[in-house]
Write a protein that holds these residues in place. Structure first.
Motif, short mmCIF file in Angstrom:
data_model
loop_
_atom_site.label_atom_id
_atom_site.label_comp_id
_atom_site.label_asym_id
_atom_site.label_seq_id
_atom_site.Cartn_x
_atom_site.Cartn_y
_atom_site.Cartn_z
N ARG A 275 34.03 54.41 47.34
CA ARG A 275 34.39 55.82 47.55
C ARG A 275 35.79 56.09 47.02
O ARG A 275 36.07 57.14 46.44
CB ARG A 275 34.35 56.15 49.04
CG ARG A 275 32.96 56.14 49.65
CD ARG A 275 33.06 56.31 51.16
NE ARG A 275 31.75 56.59 51.75
CZ ARG A 275 31.22 55.90 52.77
NH1 ARG A 275 31.87 54.89 53.31
NH2 ARG A 275 30.04 56.23 53.25
N LEU A 276 36.67 55.11 47.23
CA LEU A 276 38.05 55.27 46.77
C LEU A 276 38.13 55.23 45.24
O LEU A 276 38.86 56.00 44.63
CB LEU A 276 38.91 54.14 47.37
CG LEU A 276 40.37 54.07 46.92
CD1 LEU A 276 41.10 55.36 47.25
CD2 LEU A 276 41.06 52.90 47.61
N THR B 10 33.24 51.63 51.06
CA THR B 10 34.40 52.51 51.18
C THR B 10 35.36 52.33 50.01
O THR B 10 35.98 53.28 49.54
CB THR B 10 35.05 52.29 52.55
OG1 THR B 10 34.23 52.96 53.52
CG2 THR B 10 36.44 52.85 52.64
N LEU B 11 35.44 51.09 49.52
CA LEU B 11 36.25 50.86 48.32
C LEU B 11 35.66 51.62 47.12
O LEU B 11 36.39 52.16 46.28
CB LEU B 11 36.28 49.36 48.02
CG LEU B 11 37.53 48.79 47.37
CD1 LEU B 11 38.77 49.10 48.18
CD2 LEU B 11 37.38 47.28 47.19
#
Lengths: 545, 369
Positions: free
Chosen positions: A71-72, A68-69
């Motif tokens: 993705r950020l 998810t990091l």
């Protein structure tokens, strides 16, 4: 309901089966042929098509804090333009959990394992996995750099104490297996070491990587974890890492061990200090160690991102970030590093990495022990699996790619001389039977009566990439999940997890450790069923003893 | 107002929910704001956004926009409160908000037994925190130094520190506060750390300030180890950001445009959407919020609020508070991750997730139109 898959070429290496015939499914399971006259409720015409068990991926970063990091960090990797079909929210939201589940299913994959379940972020990882539709999931609990375990090893506590600490981590995080990532490397990097090998000592800890890995091998065996200890070795990406791999293989002393994304270690150093293929060395070592399995971590060309808990490696790799941005978390135990990369077809280095991966497949002594991965997304996205299968099954296709290789890369590997072509049977072993067996999931990876009805049907095309990119039909638990290469709607699989026991004293020791470290106790790190609301997410798998 | 048929949707719809669904379902552009709620409610809000083509903006949208933009532009180096607490031999605190966070997550608390007994004794460097903040820096802190600075203008100080630490000769004075000598001394302290941690408040620094702070941290890692710690966005904003990332690939503030998630911090700024009239109905999801933002109009607003909270809105529905009335997953700053909180005083109050889910059911069924 009785379903018949009629007239397909059924390939199941576990049964030694490669024959045209019918396959029957009832109530989510594969069943033997029904009695004559018994009514079939639904028939799917599979004539001229290939019928296999649903594919299984043992190593793909599909969920968790670091994914998810990433993705950020990289919104440009997932610009959205395609609307999702009605009834399938977020199906086309690029790089979302929802899209991952859909894309895997459409290729005929029905079980995928996230290989980096950090115990401190287990709840987030499982919440993400629960939002992955269609496929079954599992995750490997990361141990080996956490202070509780290192303290027990450092203080030479009993094997029972180490086993119980590992079993507690596995049970609390609801993992399906155990993973260790550059054992000792994270605390070494936090003490400002920039390189760390198998027999180096973690500063202040008095422990080598070897000691941590062997301690975990003992623990895994005593707990009865079906999947061999899943090891991300030291020295990833370093010329000469073949020696690290050989030392790790030897260090296992015959115990089951799985070495992840081995391509990134199949690098030898030439006299000029540059790297060349070490695939033959790795293949020979694999042949000599029947206790060892590997997945390849194939590199494919294009922009992607490397995601790893190996913070030492990720920091050292940041100068190669493309685009020039990266992130690193000095987390509890490991943390993680995110470094985007563009594997360029014009780069001889990237071409050589690509070639080494294929060499490893083609030199593999045993498809049961050499599995297909790209270490998604580290070597490339999992959506490149169809191209990889085409390259393995079709020498002509391979030669077309090799013709475009720079000479610098060609002369540093032996790919051009390899004539082997994978058969459909070998593909079924490598992508179905072997990963199921290695994960200890006895109910899948084959088509025997009683197996879960996870089944993929493909058109038998000469273009193997086209064939494997879009399954003609996929059944998940006996339900139609994909038709004509398209997901038909949202259904949800389960997350498989072990539930090992441990001495109650370890519960108290862990509580003391966590409270001392975080100021909060074990409840703050728990993965309770209640966190998933009405959803029934988990399926407990047995330990082997 | 249409009559909601129980048979049509399979459950007894309350009048408030029916009115709420009518408002949201009929809107040209609904705004789902706040998301100051547990993860189940956030997920339900995303699903409703997909169904209605809504814009989504968490209560912490402004802070998230700055922090997430800075992250996406240049990346970051960060750590956890526990690592900072136990491992850092130097803690640099930039401003009062950062200091408050450091205290809140127990950064200066001594452990019953030190995890890293080899760590040298800790120093603390305070930037713009005043001369004598009322903080107990704990028994393991041996020295606290101060860099005098205006807490509202920390960016020039961080820039000067970064330049000094990188060895760029600062020939011109940086102003009265702090002095060049103080900057130089602080830079030397930073360079001498074995595992230093810079604590800063992203909301206070803004995107450029965050890049400055991170530039300083990254520079230090060439020779030693240094990292950063930040307070999470308020009102469970981190959970909204994380769930947004894994659901649509976007952190919190986004819009569902013809079924496609779009990220645009300006376009989907809730305050702007309301002020411009683009958003013609609002669902405020706020069981964890102290109140509604002042820019929300009463007309066209549906507010999900904690019990007893007064709200000026067309439709007000009281919902349970996660962690009190019912369990829920929230972002916990101290352990720096998502945790499930059991209910402290279980009640039958409805969960925000259930209410949002029912609104979606009504709208999907077409009953509200």
């Amino acid at each position: 309901m009785l379903i018949r898959l009629a007239g397909g070429r059924v390939i199941d290496p576990v049964q030694g089966l490669d024959a045209v015939g019918d396959l029957y499914v009832r109530d989510g399971r594969i069943v033997a042929a029904p009695e004559p006259g018994e009514a079939v409720d639904e028939t799917h015409d599979c004539r001229g098509r290939i019928v296999m068990a649903g594919a299984i991926d043992v190593h793909s970063h599909i969920a968790g804090g670091n994914v998810t990091l990433a993705r950020l960090l990289l919104p440009e990797l997932h610009v959205n333009e395609a609307p999702s079909p009605d009834g399938m929210p977020f199906a086309h939201a690029r790089w979302s959990s929802w899209e991952i589940g859909r894309l895997y299913a459409e290729m005929g994959f029905t079980t995928v394992i996230e290989p980096a379940l950090a115990p401190t972020h287990a709840l987030q990882t499982h919440l993400e996995l629960a939002d992955l539709p269609v496929i079954d999931k599992g995750a490997l609990t990361v141990v080996g750099n956490d202070d509780l375990l290192l303290k027990l090893l450092r203080e030479r506590e009993s094997r029972d104490a180490v086993r119980d600490a590992v079993a507690h981590a596995l049970a609390a995080s609801r993992g399906l297996g155990l993973k260790v990532i550059n054992a000792g490397g994270a605390p070494a990097f936090k003490s400002n070491l920039r390189a760390f090998s198998f027999d180096d000592e973690v500063p202040h800890y008095g422990l080598t990587s070897r000691r941590i890995v062997t301690g975990l091998l003992d623990a895994a065996a005593e707990i009865g974890v079906p999947h061999p200890l899943h090891v991300h070795c030291n020295n990833l990406g370093v010329p000469g890492a073949t020696e690290t791999v050989r030392a790790t293989m030897a260090g296992a002393e015959g115990r089951p061990i799985h070495l992840a994304h081995i391509q990134f270690y199949a690098y030898e150093e030439d006299p000029a200090g540059l790297f060349r293929s070490g695939a033959e060395t790795i293949a020979a070592a694999l042949a000599a160690h029947p206790n060892v399995s590997v997945d390849v971590g194939q590199v494919m060309f294009g922009p992607t991102v490397t995601i790893s808990l190996d913070i030492m490696k990720q920091y050292s790799g940041h100068p190669h970030a493309s685009p020039k941005k990266w992130a690193l978390v000095d987390g509890d135990a490991e943390g993680g590093g995110i470094v985007p990369i563009d594997y360029r077809a014009k780069s001889w280095v990237n071409q050589l990495q690509w070639a080494i991966g294929l060499e490893l497949f083609l030199l593999s002594p045993d498809p049961w022990r050499c599995l297909m991965t790209t270490d998604h997304p580290n070597g490339g996205p999992f959506t490149s699996y169809p191209e990889i299968l085409h390259l393995l099954m079709d020498r002509g296709e391979r030669e077309r790619w090799i013709a475009r290789m720079p000479e610098e890369a060609k002369r540093r590997c032996g790919l051009a001389a390899l004539e082997r072509e994978y058969t459909l049977d070998e593909v079924a072993i490598m992508t179905r039977a072997a990963p199921a067996r290695l994960l200890g999931l006895a109910d899948r990876g084959h088509l025997k009566p009683g197996a879960v009805a996870d089944i993929a049907v493909y058109d038998d095309l000469a273009d193997r990439a086209a064939m494997f990119r879009a399954a003609r039909l996929v059944l998940k638990d006996g339900r139609v999940a994909v038709r004509d290469g398209r997901c038909t709607g949202w259904i949800f699989g389960r997350t498989h997890a072990l539930k090992p026991g441990y001495d109650a004293a370890m519960t108290r020791e862990v509580e003391t450790y966590l409270t001392d470290r975080y100021g909060v106790g074990a409840k703050a790190f728990a993965v309770p069923d209640e966190a998933f609301g009405e959803r029934h997410v988990f399926k407990v798998e047995p330990c082997s003893h | 107002m249409a009559v909601i048929s129980e048979a049509a949707v399979g459950w007894p719809a309350s009048e408030a929910e029916a009115r709420a669904a009518a408002l949201i379902g009929r809107a040209r552009l609904p705004l789902i704001a706040g998301l100051a709620a547990d993860l189940d409610a956030i997920r339900a809000a995303f699903a409703l956004a997909d169904l209605t083509g809504a814009a989504v903006d968490p209560a912490a949208g402004d802070a998230l926009a700055a922090e997430m933009r800075a992250f996406a532009d240049s990346g970051q180096m960060n750590t956890t409160p526990a690592e900072a607490r136990h491992r850092a031999d130097l803690v640099v605190v930039a401003g009062p908000a950062a200091l408050a966070h450091a205290v809140a997550v127990g950064l200066f608390e001594a452990a019953a037994s030190p995890l890293y007994p080899w760590r040298t004794q800790r120093k603390v460097l305070l930037i713009g925190c005043g001369d004598a903040p009322a903080v107990d820096f704990g028994p393991t802190t041996v020295a606290v130094s101060h860099l005098d600075a205006d807490p509202a203008h920390l960016r020039p100080v961080l820039a000067a520190l970064r330049a000094a630490a990188a060895g760029h000769g600062l020939t011109a004075p940086t102003g009265d506060r702090p002095t060049l000598a103080a900057i130089t001394a602080a830079a030397a302290e930073i360079k001498a750390a074995a595992f230093g941690v810079l604590v800063y408040d992203p909301a206070g620094l803004g995107a450029l300030g965050i890049e400055l702070a991170q530039g300083l941290v990254k520079d230090m890692n060439v020779a030693t180890r240094f990292t950063a710690l930040t307070p999470p966005p308020a009102l469970n904003g981190k959970a909204a950001a994380l769930a947004g990332l894994w659901t649509v690939g976007l952190p919190g503030r986004f819009g569902m445009v013809r079924g496609v998630p779009k990220g645009d911090d300006w376009r989907f700024d809730g305050r702007r959407l309301v002020a411009s009239g683009e958003a013609d109905a609002v669902l405020w999801v706020g069981p964890l919020a102290p109140g509604l933002p002042d820019w929300l109009p009463a007309a066209g607003t549906v507010a999900l609020v904690p019990p007893g909270q007064a709200a000026a809105a067309d439709v007000v529905i009281e919902v349970g508070v996660p962690g009190i009335d019912h369990g829920g997953t929230l972002y916990e700053a101290r352990r720096d991750g998502l945790s499930y909180l059991e209910p402290a005083a279980p009640s039958a109050r409805p969960r925000a997730a259930a209410v949002i889910g029912r609104l979606a059911q009504i709208i999907q069924g077409g009953a509200a139109c």
